[in-house]
Design an enzyme around this catalytic site. Structure first.
Site, mmCIF file in Angstrom:
data_model
loop_
_atom_site.group_PDB
_atom_site.id
_atom_site.type_symbol
_atom_site.label_atom_id
_atom_site.label_comp_id
_atom_site.label_asym_id
_atom_site.label_seq_id
_atom_site.Cartn_x
_atom_site.Cartn_y
_atom_site.Cartn_z
ATOM 1 N N LEU A 188 106.923 -15.632 -14.509
ATOM 2 C CA LEU A 188 107.610 -16.637 -15.051
ATOM 3 C C LEU A 188 107.064 -16.573 -16.387
ATOM 4 O O LEU A 188 106.140 -16.569 -16.971
ATOM 5 C CB LEU A 188 107.546 -18.099 -14.330
ATOM 6 C CG LEU A 188 108.324 -18.198 -13.213
ATOM 7 C CD1 LEU A 188 107.619 -19.753 -12.662
ATOM 8 C CD2 LEU A 188 109.443 -18.134 -13.172
ATOM 9 N N ASP A 189 108.243 -16.436 -17.423
ATOM 10 C CA ASP A 189 107.664 -16.442 -18.836
ATOM 11 C C ASP A 189 107.352 -17.922 -19.186
ATOM 12 O O ASP A 189 107.451 -18.621 -18.601
ATOM 13 C CB ASP A 189 109.089 -16.054 -19.617
ATOM 14 C CG ASP A 189 110.316 -16.877 -19.663
ATOM 15 O OD1 ASP A 189 109.900 -18.224 -19.632
ATOM 16 O OD2 ASP A 189 111.233 -16.440 -19.495
ATOM 17 N N ALA A 190 106.515 -17.956 -20.381
ATOM 18 C CA ALA A 190 105.918 -19.098 -20.688
ATOM 19 C C ALA A 190 107.073 -20.406 -20.856
ATOM 20 O O ALA A 190 106.505 -21.455 -20.595
ATOM 21 C CB ALA A 190 105.253 -18.734 -22.198
ATOM 22 N N SER A 217 109.380 -20.914 -18.845
ATOM 23 C CA SER A 217 110.178 -21.214 -17.879
ATOM 24 C C SER A 217 108.935 -21.908 -16.972
ATOM 25 O O SER A 217 107.603 -21.807 -17.121
ATOM 26 C CB SER A 217 110.576 -20.048 -16.924
ATOM 27 O OG SER A 217 111.455 -19.396 -17.648
ATOM 28 N N ARG A 231 113.527 -12.158 -18.279
ATOM 29 C CA ARG A 231 114.525 -13.189 -18.603
ATOM 30 C C ARG A 231 115.943 -13.138 -18.181
ATOM 31 O O ARG A 231 116.878 -13.414 -18.773
ATOM 32 C CB ARG A 231 114.582 -13.164 -20.470
ATOM 33 C CG ARG A 231 112.957 -13.426 -20.911
ATOM 34 C CD ARG A 231 112.916 -13.482 -22.393
ATOM 35 N NE ARG A 231 113.554 -14.720 -22.681
ATOM 36 C CZ ARG A 231 112.650 -15.907 -22.905
ATOM 37 N NH1 ARG A 231 111.684 -16.136 -22.483
ATOM 38 N NH2 ARG A 231 113.459 -16.923 -23.605
#
Length: 191
Positions: free
Chosen positions: A40-42, A44, A142
């Site tokens: 999960l990106d930062a 999210s 993303r």
């Protein structure tokens, strides 16, 4: 073979090594030798699974296994059924076309169950926001954010609420909390 479910807080990066400006997984999970099954990106938040089992990690993360992940996206604007239908059909993002997925509006009870984000998203009185759910079986970088933007509704907040049958609300874990779960189906907490 531990399988840990973490409610990854907003702003946390998906690595264990310390970072100069952001929290990392090591700030929340103290179990040695586990690694995230997917990312999960930062920006999210939500459900992230960690394990020391490479085969299990692959079954969770790799799109060829078609494990469905459900996301709630708070988008800018008020998409209608036509925008959800476009998302469900698959969206051409230029470098690839997303697979068909399930979409729905998130009802008020669902939104009430969600924890507040720290810091909160920027509020603009003149621009409404809408919560939608996307259930996808792939997970490119993303992807959900790119999909909603491609149909004209940029994502402001993104929360992964489920991986397969494992639901973050059923687990009852707040941001930064984790629990060990049984690696088999159905998913169960390990005490």
């Amino acid at each position: 073979m531990p399988l840990i479910a973490l409610n990854k807080p907003f702003g946390t990066i998906c690595q264990f090594s310390a970072h100069e400006t952001r929290a990392s997984l090591g700030d929340w999970v103290k179990t040695a030798g586990v690694y995230p099954a997917g990312r999960l990106d930062a920006d999210s938040e939500g459900l992230l699974l960690l394990t020391d089992d490479g085969a299990l990690q692959a079954r969770i993360a790799e799109p060829r296994h078609k494990l469905v992940k459900r996301y709630w996206a708070q988008v800018e604007g008020a998409p209608g059924d036509d925008a959800l239908a476009r998302l469900a059909k698959g969206v051409d993002l230029g470098d690839y076309v997303t697979r068909p997925c399930r979409t729905a509006f998130v009802d008020a009870n669902g939104i009430d169950a969600l924890w507040p984000r720290t810091p909160p998203i920027r509020y603009r009185a003149a621009i409404p926001t809408t919560w939608i759910e996307l259930a996808i079986a792939e997970g490119k970088n993303r992807q959900v954010r790119r999909m909603t933007a491609a149909v004209g509704f940029p994502t402001l907040r993104l929360v992964r609420v489920a991986i397969g049958a494992l639901d973050i609300f059923a687990l009852g874990i707040a941001p930064g909390e984790s629990v060990e779960v049984a690696p088999g189906a159905p998913w169960q907490r390990v005490r």
